[in-house]
Scaffold this motif. Structure first.
Motif, PDB file in Angstrom:
ATOM      1  N   ARG A 194      -1.482  10.376   5.710  1.00 35.67           N
ATOM      2  CA  ARG A 194      -1.543   8.986   6.175  1.00 35.67           C
ATOM      3  C   ARG A 194      -1.420   8.024   5.000  1.00 35.67           C
ATOM      4  NH1 ARG A 194      -5.652   9.448  11.271  1.00 35.67           N
ATOM      5  NH2 ARG A 194      -6.836  10.726   9.850  1.00 35.67           N
ATOM      6  N   ARG A 198       2.171   8.068   3.720  1.00 32.53           N
ATOM      7  CA  ARG A 198       3.133   7.403   4.606  1.00 32.53           C
ATOM      8  C   ARG A 198       3.006   5.882   4.565  1.00 32.53           C
ATOM      9  NH1 ARG A 198       2.160  11.742   8.444  1.00 32.53           N
ATOM     10  NH2 ARG A 198       0.848  10.359   9.664  1.00 32.53           N
ATOM     11  N   ALA A 199       1.866   5.378   4.099  1.00 30.76           N
ATOM     12  CA  ALA A 199       1.707   3.936   3.986  1.00 30.76           C
ATOM     13  C   ALA A 199       2.733   3.354   3.004  1.00 30.76           C
ATOM     14  CB  ALA A 199       0.292   3.584   3.551  1.00 30.76           C
ATOM     15  N   VAL A 231       5.435  -5.179  15.769  1.00 26.90           N
ATOM     16  CA  VAL A 231       4.555  -4.089  16.199  1.00 26.90           C
ATOM     17  C   VAL A 231       4.544  -2.979  15.141  1.00 26.90           C
ATOM     18  CG1 VAL A 231       4.298  -2.254  17.907  1.00 26.90           C
ATOM     19  CG2 VAL A 231       4.739  -4.586  18.650  1.00 26.90           C
ATOM     20  N   TYR A 232       5.705  -2.720  14.552  1.00 26.50           N
ATOM     21  CA  TYR A 232       5.752  -1.653  13.550  1.00 26.50           C
ATOM     22  C   TYR A 232       4.963  -2.033  12.298  1.00 26.50           C
ATOM     23  CZ  TYR A 232       7.538   2.834  12.124  1.00 26.50           C
ATOM     24  OH  TYR A 232       7.610   4.163  11.782  1.00 26.50           O
ATOM     25  N   ARG A 278       2.295  -3.778  12.233  1.00 25.39           N
ATOM     26  CA  ARG A 278       0.866  -3.585  12.514  1.00 25.39           C
ATOM     27  C   ARG A 278       0.409  -2.170  12.202  1.00 25.39           C
ATOM     28  NH1 ARG A 278       0.534  -6.968  17.869  1.00 25.39           N
ATOM     29  NH2 ARG A 278       0.980  -5.037  18.934  1.00 25.39           N
ATOM     30  N   TYR A 279       1.310  -1.198  12.423  1.00 24.33           N
ATOM     31  CA  TYR A 279       0.913   0.194  12.161  1.00 24.33           C
ATOM     32  C   TYR A 279       0.529   0.391  10.700  1.00 24.33           C
ATOM     33  CZ  TYR A 279       3.160   1.187  16.662  1.00 24.33           C
ATOM     34  OH  TYR A 279       3.511   1.202  17.989  1.00 24.33           O
ATOM     35  N   PHE A 280       1.034  -0.513   9.835  1.00 21.73           N
ATOM     36  CA  PHE A 280       0.704  -0.408   8.410  1.00 21.73           C
ATOM     37  C   PHE A 280      -0.463  -1.325   8.048  1.00 21.73           C
ATOM     38  CE2 PHE A 280       4.975   1.133   8.804  1.00 21.73           C
ATOM     39  CZ  PHE A 280       5.044   2.155   7.881  1.00 21.73           C
ATOM     40  N   ASP A 281      -1.160  -1.822   9.065  1.00 19.66           N
ATOM     41  CA  ASP A 281      -2.269  -2.753   8.852  1.00 19.66           C
ATOM     42  C   ASP A 281      -1.828  -4.049   8.184  1.00 19.66           C
ATOM     43  OD1 ASP A 281      -4.207  -1.250  10.074  1.00 19.66           O
ATOM     44  OD2 ASP A 281      -4.824  -0.235   8.240  1.00 19.66           O
ATOM     45  N   ARG A 293      13.334  -1.754  10.031  1.00 16.90           N
ATOM     46  CA  ARG A 293      11.974  -1.415  10.428  1.00 16.90           C
ATOM     47  C   ARG A 293      11.320  -0.502   9.384  1.00 16.90           C
ATOM     48  NH1 ARG A 293      10.913   2.280  15.675  1.00 16.90           N
ATOM     49  NH2 ARG A 293      11.541   3.830  14.132  1.00 16.90           N
ATOM     50  N   ARG A 313      -6.538   2.739  12.936  1.00 18.26           N
ATOM     51  CA  ARG A 313      -5.184   2.323  13.313  1.00 18.26           C
ATOM     52  C   ARG A 313      -4.836   2.728  14.738  1.00 18.26           C
ATOM     53  NH1 ARG A 313      -3.559   3.905   7.677  1.00 18.26           N
ATOM     54  NH2 ARG A 313      -3.496   1.943   6.542  1.00 18.26           N
ATOM     55  N   HIS A 354      -3.848   0.034  17.037  1.00 18.05           N
ATOM     56  CA  HIS A 354      -2.491  -0.513  17.082  1.00 18.05           C
ATOM     57  C   HIS A 354      -1.667   0.138  18.190  1.00 18.05           C
ATOM     58  CE1 HIS A 354      -3.645  -2.524  13.509  1.00 18.05           C
ATOM     59  NE2 HIS A 354      -3.536  -1.483  12.705  1.00 18.05           N
ATOM     60  N   ASN A 413       5.582   8.180  11.918  1.00 21.16           N
ATOM     61  CA  ASN A 413       6.233   7.959  10.631  1.00 21.16           C
ATOM     62  C   ASN A 413       5.529   6.864   9.835  1.00 21.16           C
ATOM     63  OD1 ASN A 413       8.188   9.917  10.877  1.00 21.16           O
ATOM     64  ND2 ASN A 413       9.615   8.566  11.930  1.00 21.16           N
ATOM     65  N   ALA A 414       4.656   6.124  10.506  1.00 20.27           N
ATOM     66  CA  ALA A 414       3.804   5.133   9.845  1.00 20.27           C
ATOM     67  C   ALA A 414       2.480   5.852   9.520  1.00 20.27           C
ATOM     68  CB  ALA A 414       3.598   3.957  10.793  1.00 20.27           C
ATOM     69  N   PRO A 415       1.547   5.162   8.862  1.00 21.76           N
ATOM     70  CA  PRO A 415       0.322   5.879   8.471  1.00 21.76           C
ATOM     71  C   PRO A 415      -0.656   6.128   9.625  1.00 21.76           C
ATOM     72  CG  PRO A 415       0.368   3.678   7.507  1.00 21.76           C
ATOM     73  CD  PRO A 415       1.624   3.834   8.239  1.00 21.76           C
ATOM     74  N   LEU A 416      -0.162   6.687  10.716  1.00 27.47           N
ATOM     75  CA  LEU A 416      -1.031   7.127  11.806  1.00 27.47           C
ATOM     76  C   LEU A 416      -0.760   8.606  12.057  1.00 27.47           C
ATOM     77  CD1 LEU A 416      -0.138   3.981  12.656  1.00 27.47           C
ATOM     78  CD2 LEU A 416      -1.541   4.565  14.633  1.00 27.47           C
TER      79      LEU A 416
END
Lengths: 303, 261
Positions: free
Chosen positions: A72, A75-76, A99-100, A102-105, A147, B13, B16, B104-107
């Protein structure tokens, strides 16, 4: 600092060894291309590097973060362009990016500040509010690339980024990838398009049956693995000609369907012989990466 | 193999994932509400008033419509959570590959599955709550004890969301969900005291209903709506929580097996 470091990586599914002991090193800012026929283990290698599947053995570190243990965190700082577009069809272009992000905070303010530049980069400026269903395949690919950049990644993985695109769309993607390299990003791409590899990659590896069977710069691969000249011969009687003359005049002859491929250091004698035969047509060209690829992985269909 | 069964590890996360689904839902809210709510409402009102008139005293002092309203709160919660976890979940997992994009994101997949389970529960909360509100408006809630129905709906939704995700993890295509609906959901609805008291069933069948999550939800919601503290409420809650927790763990392990190959 090594952006990607892989040691003795192995992964098998039952008796099928998909990745069979590979090593990789990517330095910052380089573009590395992994070539291989379908089923060679490219996508599995990529999934392993992203921490989406666990290796049987071996070590992976991405941007100095151990994977899959801390995938995790790794991947950040990574961007991923998958083989198949998986954008959100219910969202507009802008919402896809929001939205994408947000997945990275990332905060809404941060993401919104990045969006105009990303849309510009993707050639989608002023189209932020368009529905996704209105986009062509090329536009979707560019949006997927944009993205992948939402978190300003250091390392970008692309799995066959231009498969299924028309030449215009492919060239635009290549141009964008070169821009990213110029910005100092590191790129890892898989492809089975030799022109793509040749144009973009500073270093290549050919993978087959889970192993790295060759690696080097595109030029090194051609020099090391194949004769410099190729004469392709086709027409009625090409096969018969190859048996009588081709094998004598060329260092190596391969027949694929109706075409005979002759590999030589000096093509002069071969061309003289062919010029006298009206029933045969031929093309004389320098050897390229595709010849290397076919030499190393064979001409048999893989699917 | 063993890795698929390792304990879940969540990050915040996962929120999200829930928010992503909320944004899609907001776009389709009106159509989705009508579809989700009209059906249980029509059954409740039609049968409650129509059938209820024919059997005025058969339900221990309450009217049939009040009896049915409590059952409908539970069954519509079950339906809504199951549909969301199965059909919509399968679209996101398998058809649109939304989960892949998220991973593919940090989840991790653990975050995704948790986000989906809580999302399914949230949607079912809306369905259950809507029936509860209509029931209250019709004067079918006896006291403020009925407010306790809300957490019961939530945990019921979580249980059925998790069970639905198990089916999704095993499903090769949309067709597969029909089996679960016909073989599990419909019999459960008929056996759990939604339409008639479960003790009217043959004794052996009645005994078996104690295993069904829906019957525990009904045993909580019906007394709460008629103004009583449910007998053995802690037991019922524990069974629902067990379905939610064990169901979630199974769903997660099976989804890991499917996607993290």
């Amino acid at each position: 600092m090594s952006h990607l470091r892989v040691r003795a990586l192995r992964k098998s599914y039952g008796a099928n060894v998909v990745v069979n002991g590979i090593d990789l090193d990517l330095a910052r800012g380089e573009c590395f291309g992994l070539l291989g026929p379908n089923g060679a283990g490219k996508t599995t290698t990529l999934r392993l590097c992203l921490g989406l599947t666990e290796p049987d053995s071996g070590e992976i570190s991405v941007l100095d973060v151990p994977v899959p243990q801390e995938a995790r965190r790794a991947r950040a700082r990574i961007g991923v362009v998958p083989q198949m577009d998986n954008l959100d069809p219910d969202f507009t272009i802008r919402e896809n990016l929001q939205v994408y992000g947000r997945y990275f905070d990332l905060s809404a303010a941060e993401v919104n500040a990045r969006i105009p530049a990303l849309l510009e980069f993707a050639g989608l400026a002023n189209r932020g509010d368009d529905n996704l269903r209105a986009l062509s395949g090329g536009m979707k690919r560019r949006l997927t690339l944009a993205r992948a950049l939402i978190n300003d990644p250091d390392l970008i993985f692309l799995d066959e980024p231009t498969t299924g695109l028309d030449p215009q769309a492919r060239h635009l993607i290549w141009q964008r990838l070169r821009q990213l390299l110029a910005q100092g990003k590191t790129i890892f791409l898989t492809t089975h398009f030799m022109d793509e590899a040749e144009r973009l990659c500073s270093r290549l590896a050919v993978m087959d049956h889970g192993r790295m069977i060759a690696s080097g710069t595109p030029r090194e691969l051609v020099e090391r693995h194949i004769e410099p000249q190729v004469v392709e011969v086709f027409g009625d009687g090409a096969g018969a000609w190859a048996k009588e003359q081709g094998t004598r005049l060329a260092e190596r002859c391969e027949t694929a369907g109706e075409t005979v491929f002759c590999y030589v250091h000096d093509a002069a004698a071969l061309i003289d012989d062919l010029a006298a035969r009206a029933e045969l047509r031929y093309v004389h060209r320098p050897a390229n990466l595709e010849d290397v690829f076919l030499r190393l992985t064979g001409r048999d269909l893989r699917d | 193999m063993t890795r698929h069964w390792s304990l879940p590890s969540f990050s915040l996360r996962c929120l999200h994932v829930w928010r992503r689904n909320l944004l899609v839902w907001k776009k389709l809210a009106l159509a989705s509400m009508i579809g989700n709510l009209a059906d249980p409402m029509l059954y409740m009102l039609g049968f409650g008033y129509g059938l209820g008139r024919m059997m005025p005293d058969a339900f221990g002092g309450t009217t049939y419509i009040a009896f049915l309203a409590a059952g409908t709160v539970c069954s519509s919660t079950m339906m809504s959570a199951s549909f969301e976890a199965m059909y919509s979940g399968f679209s996101r997992m398998h058809v649109q590959k939304t989960w892949e994009a998220i991973m593919n994101a940090p989840l991790d997949l653990d975050d995704v599955v948790l986000g989906e389970a809580v999302w399914a529960a949230s949607k079912s909360l809306l369905s259950g709550l809507a029936v509860l509100l209509v029931a209250a408006a019709l004067g079918l809630c006896a006291s403020s004890l009925a407010l306790w129905v809300i957490p019961v709906i939530l945990i019921t939704g979580l249980a059925f969301g998790s069970l639905g995700l198990i089916v999704t993890a095993l499903s090769p295509s949309y067709d597969f969900f029909v089996y679960y609906m016909t073989l599990a959901i419909t019999p459960m609805m008929l056996m759990s005291g939604v339409f008639f008291p479960a003790d009217q069933l043959p004794p052996a069948v009645h005994l078996a209903t104690a295993l069904l999550p829906l019957s525990h939800a009904v045993d909580l919601v019906r007394p709460l709506m008629s103004g009583q503290v449910p007998a053995q409420w802690a037991l019922h809650l524990c069974v629902l929580a067990a379905y939610a927790i064990i169901g979630f763990y199974l769903a997660l392990a099976l989804t890991r097996r499917r996607l993290l190959k």
